[in-house]
Design a protein around this motif. Structure first.
Motif, PDB file in Angstrom:
ATOM      1  N   GLU A  37       0.829  -1.205   0.000  1.00 31.21           N
ATOM      2  CA  GLU A  37       0.000   0.000   0.000  1.00 31.21           C
ATOM      3  C   GLU A  37       0.863   1.255   0.000  1.00 31.21           C
ATOM      4  OE1 GLU A  37      -2.682  -0.223   3.260  1.00 31.21           O
ATOM      5  OE2 GLU A  37      -3.760  -1.991   2.488  1.00 31.21           O
ATOM      6  N   GLU A  38       1.929   1.219   0.789  1.00 30.38           N
ATOM      7  CA  GLU A  38       2.835   2.368   0.831  1.00 30.38           C
ATOM      8  C   GLU A  38       3.495   2.589  -0.530  1.00 30.38           C
ATOM      9  OE1 GLU A  38       6.923   3.810   3.127  1.00 30.38           O
ATOM     10  OE2 GLU A  38       5.792   2.071   3.855  1.00 30.38           O
ATOM     11  N   TRP A  39       3.929   1.492  -1.145  1.00 30.87           N
ATOM     12  CA  TRP A  39       4.543   1.583  -2.472  1.00 30.87           C
ATOM     13  C   TRP A  39       3.574   2.209  -3.476  1.00 30.87           C
ATOM     14  CZ3 TRP A  39       9.039   0.852  -5.110  1.00 30.87           C
ATOM     15  CH2 TRP A  39       8.944   0.731  -6.500  1.00 30.87           C
ATOM     16  N   ASN A  40       2.339   1.740  -3.473  1.00 33.61           N
ATOM     17  CA  ASN A  40       1.359   2.224  -4.438  1.00 33.61           C
ATOM     18  C   ASN A  40       1.034   3.699  -4.252  1.00 33.61           C
ATOM     19  OD1 ASN A  40       1.151  -0.208  -5.812  1.00 33.61           O
ATOM     20  ND2 ASN A  40      -0.548  -0.948  -4.550  1.00 33.61           N
ATOM     21  N   ARG A  41       1.144   4.204  -3.020  1.00 32.52           N
ATOM     22  CA  ARG A  41       0.896   5.627  -2.769  1.00 32.52           C
ATOM     23  C   ARG A  41       2.006   6.509  -3.311  1.00 32.52           C
ATOM     24  NH1 ARG A  41      -0.752   3.771   2.412  1.00 32.52           N
ATOM     25  NH2 ARG A  41       1.287   4.356   3.266  1.00 32.52           N
ATOM     26  N   THR A  42       3.199   5.945  -3.467  1.00 34.12           N
ATOM     27  CA  THR A  42       4.364   6.780  -3.780  1.00 34.12           C
ATOM     28  C   THR A  42       5.011   6.467  -5.122  1.00 34.12           C
ATOM     29  OG1 THR A  42       5.753   5.242  -2.500  1.00 34.12           O
ATOM     30  CG2 THR A  42       4.876   7.179  -1.345  1.00 34.12           C
ATOM     31  N   HIS A  43       4.451   5.529  -5.896  1.00 39.04           N
ATOM     32  CA  HIS A  43       5.068   5.154  -7.168  1.00 39.04           C
ATOM     33  C   HIS A  43       4.011   5.035  -8.264  1.00 39.04           C
ATOM     34  CE1 HIS A  43       8.132   3.954  -4.257  1.00 39.04           C
ATOM     35  NE2 HIS A  43       8.997   4.032  -5.240  1.00 39.04           N
ATOM     36  N   THR A  44       4.453   5.290  -9.479  1.00 38.27           N
ATOM     37  CA  THR A  44       3.560   5.174 -10.627  1.00 38.27           C
ATOM     38  C   THR A  44       3.228   3.720 -10.914  1.00 38.27           C
ATOM     39  OG1 THR A  44       4.483   7.187 -11.590  1.00 38.27           O
ATOM     40  CG2 THR A  44       3.266   5.714 -13.070  1.00 38.27           C
ATOM     41  N   THR A  45       4.257   2.864 -10.911  1.00 35.47           N
ATOM     42  CA  THR A  45       4.026   1.434 -11.117  1.00 35.47           C
ATOM     43  C   THR A  45       3.238   0.876  -9.935  1.00 35.47           C
ATOM     44  OG1 THR A  45       6.067   1.187 -12.386  1.00 35.47           O
ATOM     45  CG2 THR A  45       5.115  -0.811 -11.439  1.00 35.47           C
ATOM     46  N   GLN A  46       2.074   0.357 -10.200  1.00 35.84           N
ATOM     47  CA  GLN A  46       1.193  -0.142  -9.155  1.00 35.84           C
ATOM     48  C   GLN A  46       1.362  -1.646  -8.964  1.00 35.84           C
ATOM     49  OE1 GLN A  46      -1.258   2.167  -7.282  1.00 35.84           O
ATOM     50  NE2 GLN A  46       0.695   3.047  -7.940  1.00 35.84           N
ATOM     51  N   VAL A  47       1.289  -2.066  -7.724  1.00 34.58           N
ATOM     52  CA  VAL A  47       1.540  -3.454  -7.370  1.00 34.58           C
ATOM     53  C   VAL A  47       0.294  -4.082  -6.764  1.00 34.58           C
ATOM     54  CG1 VAL A  47       2.901  -5.006  -5.910  1.00 34.58           C
ATOM     55  CG2 VAL A  47       3.993  -3.022  -6.989  1.00 34.58           C
ATOM     56  N   THR A  48      -0.007  -5.283  -7.203  1.00 32.76           N
ATOM     57  CA  THR A  48      -1.088  -6.084  -6.612  1.00 32.76           C
ATOM     58  C   THR A  48      -0.467  -7.262  -5.879  1.00 32.76           C
ATOM     59  OG1 THR A  48      -2.611  -5.489  -8.394  1.00 32.76           O
ATOM     60  CG2 THR A  48      -3.159  -7.446  -7.085  1.00 32.76           C
ATOM     61  N   LEU A  49      -0.831  -7.438  -4.625  1.00 39.57           N
ATOM     62  CA  LEU A  49      -0.332  -8.560  -3.831  1.00 39.57           C
ATOM     63  C   LEU A  49      -1.362  -9.681  -3.858  1.00 39.57           C
ATOM     64  CD1 LEU A  49       1.921  -9.514  -1.835  1.00 39.57           C
ATOM     65  CD2 LEU A  49       0.444  -8.698   0.006  1.00 39.57           C
ATOM     66  N   VAL A  50      -0.925 -10.863  -4.244  1.00 36.86           N
ATOM     67  CA  VAL A  50      -1.809 -12.028  -4.295  1.00 36.86           C
ATOM     68  C   VAL A  50      -1.296 -13.063  -3.300  1.00 36.86           C
ATOM     69  CG1 VAL A  50      -2.743 -13.886  -5.716  1.00 36.86           C
ATOM     70  CG2 VAL A  50      -2.341 -11.630  -6.715  1.00 36.86           C
ATOM     71  N   GLU A  51      -2.112 -13.379  -2.299  1.00 35.81           N
ATOM     72  CA  GLU A  51      -1.764 -14.418  -1.329  1.00 35.81           C
ATOM     73  C   GLU A  51      -2.347 -15.725  -1.861  1.00 35.81           C
ATOM     74  OE1 GLU A  51      -2.617 -13.225   2.746  1.00 35.81           O
ATOM     75  OE2 GLU A  51      -2.506 -11.122   2.115  1.00 35.81           O
ATOM     76  N   VAL A  52      -1.473 -16.571  -2.389  1.00 37.16           N
ATOM     77  CA  VAL A  52      -1.952 -17.694  -3.194  1.00 37.16           C
ATOM     78  C   VAL A  52      -2.412 -18.891  -2.370  1.00 37.16           C
ATOM     79  CG1 VAL A  52      -0.527 -17.018  -5.156  1.00 37.16           C
ATOM     80  CG2 VAL A  52       0.377 -18.654  -3.512  1.00 37.16           C
ATOM     81  N   ALA A  53      -1.892 -19.066  -1.151  1.00 38.99           N
ATOM     82  CA  ALA A  53      -2.268 -20.252  -0.369  1.00 38.99           C
ATOM     83  C   ALA A  53      -1.835 -20.072   1.077  1.00 38.99           C
ATOM     84  CB  ALA A  53      -1.621 -21.507  -0.950  1.00 38.99           C
ATOM     85  N   ASP A  54      -2.496 -20.812   1.967  1.00 39.28           N
ATOM     86  CA  ASP A  54      -2.123 -20.801   3.380  1.00 39.28           C
ATOM     87  C   ASP A  54      -0.986 -21.773   3.655  1.00 39.28           C
ATOM     88  OD1 ASP A  54      -4.054 -18.926   4.060  1.00 39.28           O
ATOM     89  OD2 ASP A  54      -5.585 -20.458   4.393  1.00 39.28           O
ATOM     90  N   ARG A  55      -1.014 -22.902   2.993  1.00 37.62           N
ATOM     91  CA  ARG A  55      -0.023 -23.942   3.247  1.00 37.62           C
ATOM     92  C   ARG A  55       1.152 -23.816   2.288  1.00 37.62           C
ATOM     93  NH1 ARG A  55      -1.820 -28.522   6.231  1.00 37.62           N
ATOM     94  NH2 ARG A  55      -3.988 -28.323   6.908  1.00 37.62           N
ATOM     95  N   THR A  56       2.352 -24.082   2.817  1.00 41.53           N
ATOM     96  CA  THR A  56       3.570 -23.905   2.032  1.00 41.53           C
ATOM     97  C   THR A  56       3.577 -24.784   0.790  1.00 41.53           C
ATOM     98  OG1 THR A  56       4.809 -23.348   4.033  1.00 41.53           O
ATOM     99  CG2 THR A  56       6.077 -24.025   2.128  1.00 41.53           C
ATOM    100  N   ASP A  57       3.194 -26.060   0.921  1.00 41.33           N
ATOM    101  CA  ASP A  57       3.213 -26.967  -0.224  1.00 41.33           C
ATOM    102  C   ASP A  57       2.248 -26.513  -1.316  1.00 41.33           C
ATOM    103  OD1 ASP A  57       5.131 -28.499   0.976  1.00 41.33           O
ATOM    104  OD2 ASP A  57       3.764 -30.079   1.639  1.00 41.33           O
ATOM    105  N   GLU A  58       1.083 -26.003  -0.904  1.00 50.09           N
ATOM    106  CA  GLU A  58       0.106 -25.529  -1.879  1.00 50.09           C
ATOM    107  C   GLU A  58       0.610 -24.261  -2.569  1.00 50.09           C
ATOM    108  OE1 GLU A  58      -3.452 -25.012   0.332  1.00 50.09           O
ATOM    109  OE2 GLU A  58      -3.716 -27.164   0.725  1.00 50.09           O
TER     110      GLU A  58
END
Length: 315
Positions: A56-77
């Motif tokens: 969120e901090e990055w997106n407030r201060t930079h033109t290139t916007q970043v989306t964070l995707v949390e893909v899984a809870d378990r490490t193997d998945e």
């Protein structure tokens, strides 16, 4: 990025344009665009969800916007999802926040782009941690976060500076909570035991933990740990009790209120409940304890302290 400079490591996939840091090389592979990045990671269980806050901090201060995707809870998945997408040549993710153990597999499978660093930027990072992002002499990843074990102790108790002192003080004050379950935390604890006793696991690509003096030191260290388990100084780790099992038990309210299930959370519970006066754990445990009102005295002082793990010294 301010934090994408994101042992997890950040790696660039071979699918999109990406320029992660000012002054860093831009890779153009004909997939995606220059003004957005998608960062894939596991579930953010950090205190305060700092990964999300960082994005969120990055997106407030930079033109290139970043989306964070949390893909899984378990490490193997998480690993399976990331590897599967990369294998198919998907453009779903630009940057992966991965376990350091996956870097070699992903790089040699052709999923990652090299990530060269000039000497100035490389000098800002811990050398040993930075080196874990190298595969076959090529830098493929840069450190995002790195953990270090800490010794937690009850205020008023002596702070050990050697492992022998730790065993002595722990035996006299209710024990030492560690992580000995059948999961990566148990592996780390056993590796620490062997290495702190002067043994070695590998020599280059060769396994030497069972050879010569290294084998003797490993046997000595593990025999000592077994004796400490049997006399109750060390918290006993339950076999086949993973970190996820611990979190599930904690969430569901059935967590054993003792050190026998010695993953991170149960070690923390044992220390909090004064069933163990000393604890080996990761920095996250400080935040858990510091937000618990029972961990403060009447003068609002913490009832515990932290120190570096004591070292084994000859003699």
């Amino acid at each position: 990025m301010a934090g994408l400079v994101l042992a997890s490591m950040l790696v660039s996939l071979t699918g999109k344009d990406s320029s992660l840091l000012p002054g860093e090389p831009t890779f153009t592979t004909g997939c995606g665009g220059p003004d957005r990045l998608t960062v894939a990671t596991g579930a953010d269980i950090t205190a305060g969800s700092f990964r999300r806050d960082l994005i969120e901090e990055w997106n407030r201060t930079h033109t290139t916007q970043v989306t964070l995707v949390e893909v899984a809870d378990r490490t193997d998945e998480e690993r399976a999802e990331m590897a599967g997408r990369a294998r198919l040549g998907s453009c779903a993710y630009d940057v992966l926040s991965v376990d350091v153990a996956w870097t070699a597999e992903f790089a040699r499978s052709g999923y990652l782009l090299p990530y060269p660093l000039d000497s100035q930027r490389a000098g800002l990072l811990m050398y040993n941690v930075l080196k874990t992002g190298q595969v076959d002499g090529v830098q493929y990843a840069v450190p995002f976060v790195t953990d270090i074990p800490l010794l937690f102790y009850r205020r008023g108790l002596p702070v050990p500076t050697t492992t022998e002192q730790l065993w002595k003080y722990a035996a006299a004050n209710g024990g030492y909570a560690v992580q000995l379950g059948d999961y990566e935390g148990g592996t780390v604890n056993l590796l620490e035991a062997v290495l702190s006793a002067g043994g070695r696991i590998t020599d280059g690509d060769r396994i030497v933990v069972d050879e010569g003096v290294h084998g003797e030191r490993a046997r000595e260290a593990l025999a000592r740990r077994r004796a400490l388990l049997e006399n109750g100084t060390l918290a006993r780790g339950a076999e086949n009790f993973s970190k996820q099992d611990t979190f599930n038990a904690f969430r569901d309210g059935f967590l054993a209120r003792g050190p026998k299930d010695s993953a991170e959370e149960s070690s923390l519970q044992a220390f909090r409940d004064e069933e163990a006066a000393y604890m080996r754990n990761w920095p996250f445990a400080f935040h858990r304890l510091a937000t618990d009102r029972s961990m403060y005295d009447d003068h609002r002082r913490l009832r515990f302290g932290i120190a570096a793990l004591p070292e084994r010294r000859p003699g």
